[in-house]
Design a protein around this motif. Structure first.
Motif, PDB file in Angstrom:
ATOM      1  N   GLY A  50     -40.173  33.797  49.483  1.00 58.79           N
ATOM      2  CA  GLY A  50     -38.829  33.738  48.913  1.00 58.79           C
ATOM      3  C   GLY A  50     -37.835  32.971  49.742  1.00 58.79           C
ATOM      4  O   GLY A  50     -36.688  32.777  49.327  1.00 58.79           O
ATOM      5  N   ALA A  51     -38.224  32.507  50.917  1.00 60.23           N
ATOM      6  CA  ALA A  51     -37.279  31.816  51.810  1.00 60.23           C
ATOM      7  C   ALA A  51     -36.711  30.554  51.152  1.00 60.23           C
ATOM      8  O   ALA A  51     -35.498  30.352  51.134  1.00 60.23           O
ATOM      9  CB  ALA A  51     -37.958  31.477  53.128  1.00 60.23           C
ATOM     10  N   MET A  56     -32.447  27.633  47.976  1.00 61.42           N
ATOM     11  CA  MET A  56     -32.054  26.917  46.771  1.00 61.42           C
ATOM     12  C   MET A  56     -30.901  27.630  46.067  1.00 61.42           C
ATOM     13  O   MET A  56     -29.943  26.999  45.609  1.00 61.42           O
ATOM     14  CB  MET A  56     -33.236  26.789  45.812  1.00 61.42           C
ATOM     15  CG  MET A  56     -32.899  26.022  44.543  1.00 61.42           C
ATOM     16  SD  MET A  56     -34.144  26.173  43.270  1.00 61.42           S
ATOM     17  CE  MET A  56     -34.081  27.900  42.875  1.00 61.42           C
ATOM     18  N   GLU A  57     -30.964  28.972  45.987  1.00 61.85           N
ATOM     19  CA  GLU A  57     -29.874  29.727  45.364  1.00 61.85           C
ATOM     20  C   GLU A  57     -28.549  29.490  46.093  1.00 61.85           C
ATOM     21  O   GLU A  57     -27.505  29.327  45.463  1.00 61.85           O
ATOM     22  CB  GLU A  57     -30.191  31.221  45.371  1.00 61.85           C
ATOM     23  CG  GLU A  57     -31.185  31.642  44.336  1.00 61.85           C
ATOM     24  CD  GLU A  57     -31.363  33.146  44.327  1.00 61.85           C
ATOM     25  OE1 GLU A  57     -31.500  33.745  45.408  1.00 61.85           O
ATOM     26  OE2 GLU A  57     -31.352  33.724  43.226  1.00 61.85           O
ATOM     27  N   LEU A  62     -23.176  27.060  46.516  1.00 54.85           N
ATOM     28  CA  LEU A  62     -22.217  26.238  47.260  1.00 54.85           C
ATOM     29  C   LEU A  62     -21.785  25.016  46.454  1.00 54.85           C
ATOM     30  O   LEU A  62     -20.618  24.625  46.490  1.00 54.85           O
ATOM     31  CB  LEU A  62     -22.809  25.821  48.603  1.00 54.85           C
ATOM     32  CG  LEU A  62     -22.928  26.946  49.621  1.00 54.85           C
ATOM     33  CD1 LEU A  62     -23.705  26.478  50.844  1.00 54.85           C
ATOM     34  CD2 LEU A  62     -21.566  27.483  50.007  1.00 54.85           C
ATOM     35  N   HIS A  63     -22.714  24.407  45.702  1.00 52.25           N
ATOM     36  CA  HIS A  63     -22.364  23.263  44.861  1.00 52.25           C
ATOM     37  C   HIS A  63     -21.284  23.646  43.840  1.00 52.25           C
ATOM     38  O   HIS A  63     -20.263  22.973  43.712  1.00 52.25           O
ATOM     39  CB  HIS A  63     -23.597  22.731  44.135  1.00 52.25           C
ATOM     40  CG  HIS A  63     -23.257  21.753  43.054  1.00 52.25           C
ATOM     41  ND1 HIS A  63     -22.891  20.453  43.330  1.00 52.25           N
ATOM     42  CD2 HIS A  63     -23.198  21.900  41.709  1.00 52.25           C
ATOM     43  CE1 HIS A  63     -22.622  19.838  42.187  1.00 52.25           C
ATOM     44  NE2 HIS A  63     -22.811  20.689  41.189  1.00 52.25           N
ATOM     45  N   TYR A  64     -21.509  24.742  43.121  1.00 52.56           N
ATOM     46  CA  TYR A  64     -20.525  25.162  42.120  1.00 52.56           C
ATOM     47  C   TYR A  64     -19.233  25.642  42.758  1.00 52.56           C
ATOM     48  O   TYR A  64     -18.148  25.385  42.239  1.00 52.56           O
ATOM     49  CB  TYR A  64     -21.117  26.238  41.197  1.00 52.56           C
ATOM     50  CG  TYR A  64     -21.974  25.614  40.127  1.00 52.56           C
ATOM     51  CD1 TYR A  64     -21.399  25.041  39.004  1.00 52.56           C
ATOM     52  CD2 TYR A  64     -23.345  25.555  40.257  1.00 52.56           C
ATOM     53  CE1 TYR A  64     -22.170  24.435  38.040  1.00 52.56           C
ATOM     54  CE2 TYR A  64     -24.133  24.956  39.300  1.00 52.56           C
ATOM     55  CZ  TYR A  64     -23.535  24.386  38.188  1.00 52.56           C
ATOM     56  OH  TYR A  64     -24.304  23.771  37.231  1.00 52.56           O
TER      57      TYR A  64
END
Length: 103
Positions: A50-51, A56-57, A62-64
């Motif tokens: 899950g790392a 990615m999450e 951060l992008h949004y």
């Protein structure tokens, strides 16, 4: 072989290790070094599956956050660099939606 979850289930180190308590390490971890009783994503060939998903999450969040919001400093924000970034006094901000299309 190290089994990372087993290090988190030692009742001699962690009070009631089977209870969900995300703040159980608050104040116990040293900021500049690793903690021998806490392995976040494991290591070596047994790296947590899950790392990369969690990275990615965070990248999507951060992008949004940066493209859709703006913020104003409220208090704190004193930065200590050793070796990563730390905010010893916290960093409080007010978050507002960004007015898209308005120049």
């Amino acid at each position: 072989m190290i089994y990372p979850p087993a290090t988190h289930l030692n009742p001699h180190i962690h009070e009631d290790p089977l209870t969900f308590n995300p703040s159980r390490w608050k104040g116990k971890l040293e900021s500049n070094r690793g903690e021998k009783n806490y392995l976040v994503f494991g290591g070596g060939i047994r790296y947590c599956v899950g790392a990369e998903f969690s990275k990615m999450e965070m990248a999507i969040f951060l992008h949004y956050f940066v493209t859709k919001c703006r913020w104003k400093d409220i208090k704190g924000g004193n930065i200590v660099r050793s070796p990563g970034l730390e905010f010893p006094d916290g960093y409080h901000i007010q978050i507002m939606p960004k007015n898209i299309g308005v120049l």
